[in-house]
Design a protein around this motif. Structure first.
Motif, PDB file in Angstrom:
ATOM      1  N   THR A   1      92.057  95.673  19.062  1.00  0.00           N
ATOM      2  CA  THR A   1      92.743  94.639  18.286  1.00  0.00           C
ATOM      3  C   THR A   1      91.872  93.399  18.174  1.00  0.00           C
ATOM      4  OG1 THR A   1      94.858  95.449  19.136  1.00  0.00           O
ATOM      5  CG2 THR A   1      94.854  93.271  18.103  1.00  0.00           C
ATOM      6  N   ARG A   2      91.644  92.961  16.961  1.00  0.00           N
ATOM      7  CA  ARG A   2      90.846  91.763  16.748  1.00  0.00           C
ATOM      8  C   ARG A   2      91.678  90.506  16.987  1.00  0.00           C
ATOM      9  NH1 ARG A   2      87.993  93.226  10.938  1.00  0.00           N
ATOM     10  NH2 ARG A   2      86.804  95.064  11.638  1.00  0.00           N
ATOM     11  N   GLY A   3      90.987  89.461  17.431  1.00  0.00           N
ATOM     12  CA  GLY A   3      91.617  88.151  17.506  1.00  0.00           C
ATOM     13  C   GLY A   3      92.570  87.940  18.672  1.00  0.00           C
ATOM     14  N   THR A   4      92.482  88.778  19.702  1.00  0.00           N
ATOM     15  CA  THR A   4      93.404  88.625  20.832  1.00  0.00           C
ATOM     16  C   THR A   4      93.216  87.277  21.518  1.00  0.00           C
ATOM     17  OG1 THR A   4      93.416  91.012  21.199  1.00  0.00           O
ATOM     18  CG2 THR A   4      94.168  89.629  23.011  1.00  0.00           C
TER      19      THR A   4
ATOM     20  N   GLU B   1      87.077  95.041  28.387  1.00  0.00           N
ATOM     21  CA  GLU B   1      88.003  94.571  27.357  1.00  0.00           C
ATOM     22  C   GLU B   1      89.440  94.962  27.676  1.00  0.00           C
ATOM     23  OE1 GLU B   1      86.677  94.758  23.169  1.00  0.00           O
ATOM     24  OE2 GLU B   1      84.920  95.822  23.924  1.00  0.00           O
TER      25      GLU B   1
END
Length: 444
Positions: free
Chosen positions: A389-392, A416
């Motif tokens: 997931t991008r932008g966490t 991650e």
């Protein structure tokens, strides 16, 4: 199919709770090996049997005549707790001979671990009688080395052999024996570990850990109102959350079963219809939310060391960490920059030795500046879904900014799998609620 089932103290606190446990076991013929804890609290303000035994043993150590009457009264109160359960279950079991042995061993000052273990031992006798299962004393099959460390190899060999010829058995949790036969206990919550050891020994298909909650929750219900339950969690995620304060399961309980690929199912004795949380080695199931869980601890101190061109000095971090090791201070977290290095430690461990540590750092690396900060909290945001997931991190920053929480530190592990956030103690609850809301509430 074989299942090992462990029941916590709240699940076995009274005859009524025992009946619930008996119903659960008899509903599933594959629940063949049972690991009981000592009776817990029956109601708010009640005392756990283990705590009563500790107190009783301390009275025995004093050797004062005026304490003898108090000792006998407390030992009788413990016996009455068991007699109440036995009577409520309609059993014909007399524990008086066992209590005579306990009284004699207490007078011989046999050891604090022995005293603590008797709660599980006696509850195991009651459980075996109630179910009609064979009773196996954990001291005969769970072993510790002379150093006090658990002897996994010997335990697995002896326990596997013993249970291979036993169709159904009750093995008390929490304790085992040293090479000289003296009783040795695991740390508090160690019955979870015993259950895991038994599951490995019998090559169980599933290890069910029954307690008073329906599995792990995404966040502490004392901070977040009605947090969502976690359906499936991996061992790695569990380790991260347990280390940072999530306490549904003893964190050492995963090691024996992890190597065997045996899942753990956290279940609720008072709500057996709930599926609870399944703990697995790995899963292809898509998590419900980006994050799996949030946990944290308060009361840390940070030591920030600044030195120009620090990154070019070979062994700089090693020298700094050596100072903390010399002072017996464990490191909790260590984010760094080009010219800065920050070490997070438990504040209560550090305060008494802070000046020695500062002096040691100056001698070791000659820093330009050493800066201390106290009353900090660390929060772990954990989830296998974060990797994809991008932008966490951006969403975390945004949520904390909206909640007026000042972020002191943020660091993501190389796997991650987790992100560690440092905030002030007084912002701890607000930070957890903000993170929960952005990742869970807004997705519902």
């Amino acid at each position: 199919m074989k299942k090992v089932v462990k029941f916590g103290g709240s699940s076995l606190a009274s005859a009524e709770q025992f009946k619930k446990v008996g119903y659960i076991i008899r509903q599933d013929d594959t629940r063949r090996y049972v690991v009981p804890s000592a009776p817990g609290k029956r109601f708010a303000g009640d005392t756990k049997v283990t705590d009563m035994l500790y107190s009783c043993y301390l009275l025995a150590l004093r050797e004062e005549e005026e304490q003898e009457e108090e000792f006998e009264a407390l030992l009788q109160a413990i016996k009455e707790r068991y007699d109440e359960i036995i009577s409520g279950l309609g059993l014909h079991l007399d524990l008086e001979p066992e209590f005579r042995v306990i009284r004699e061993n207490f007078s011989r000052k046999i050891g604090r671990d022995y005293a603590a273990s008797r709660g599980e031992y006696l509850n195991g006798l009651v459980m075996a009688e109630y179910l009609g299962y064979e009773f196996i004393d954990a001291a005969e099959v769970i072993f510790f080395k002379e150093s006090g460390n658990f002897d996994a190899r010997k335990t697995n060999r002896v326990l596997s052999e013993r249970l291979s010829s036993c169709e159904r058995a009750v093995i008390p949790g929490f304790y085992g024996a040293l090479p000289n036969g003296k009783i040795k206990t695991f740390s508090r919550g160690g019955s979870d570990v015993t259950g895991s050891i038994v599951a490995k020994a019998v090559h169980a298909d599933l290890y069910e850990n029954w307690t008073d909650v329906s599995g792990f929750l995404v966040a502490d219900p004392g901070i977040v109102k009605n947090p969502k339950a976690i359906d499936v969690i991996t061992y790695r995620e569990l380790r991260e959350l347990s280390y940072m304060g999530a306490t549904v399961l003893h964190e050492d309980a995963i090691f024996p079963v992890r190597g065997e690929g045996i899942p753990i199912n956290i279940r609720n004795t008072n709500a057996p219809e709930d599926k609870g949380t399944l703990i697995v080695e790995a899963t292809c199931r898509t998590p419900r939310f980006t994050i799996t869980g949030i946990a944290g601890k308060r009361d840390f101190a940070s030591i920030t060391i600044e030195k120009a061109m620090m990154n070019g000095q070979v062994g700089f971090c090693h020298k700094v960490l050596g100072v903390f090791a010399e002072n017996d201070i464990s490191i909790e977290h260590m984010p760094s920059g080009i010219d800065t290095l920050t070490v997070f430690v438990h504040q209560d461990e550090f305060e008494e030795k802070e000046q020695k540590v500062i002096a040691g750092i100056h001698r070791a690396v000659e820093p330009d500046l050493v800066e201390l900060e106290s009353d900090l909290a660390l929060i772990a945001v954990v989830g296998r879904g974060m990797k994809a997931t991008r932008g966490t991190s951006g969403r975390i920053f945004s949520a904390l900014a909206h909640a007026n929480v000042n972020v002191k530190m943020i660091d993501q592990g190389s796997s991650e799998l987790n992100i560690i956030i440092g905030v002030r103690n007084h912002d701890f609850d607000a930070a957890i609620r903000a993170i929960y809301d952005i990742f869970v509430t807004t997705q519902i």
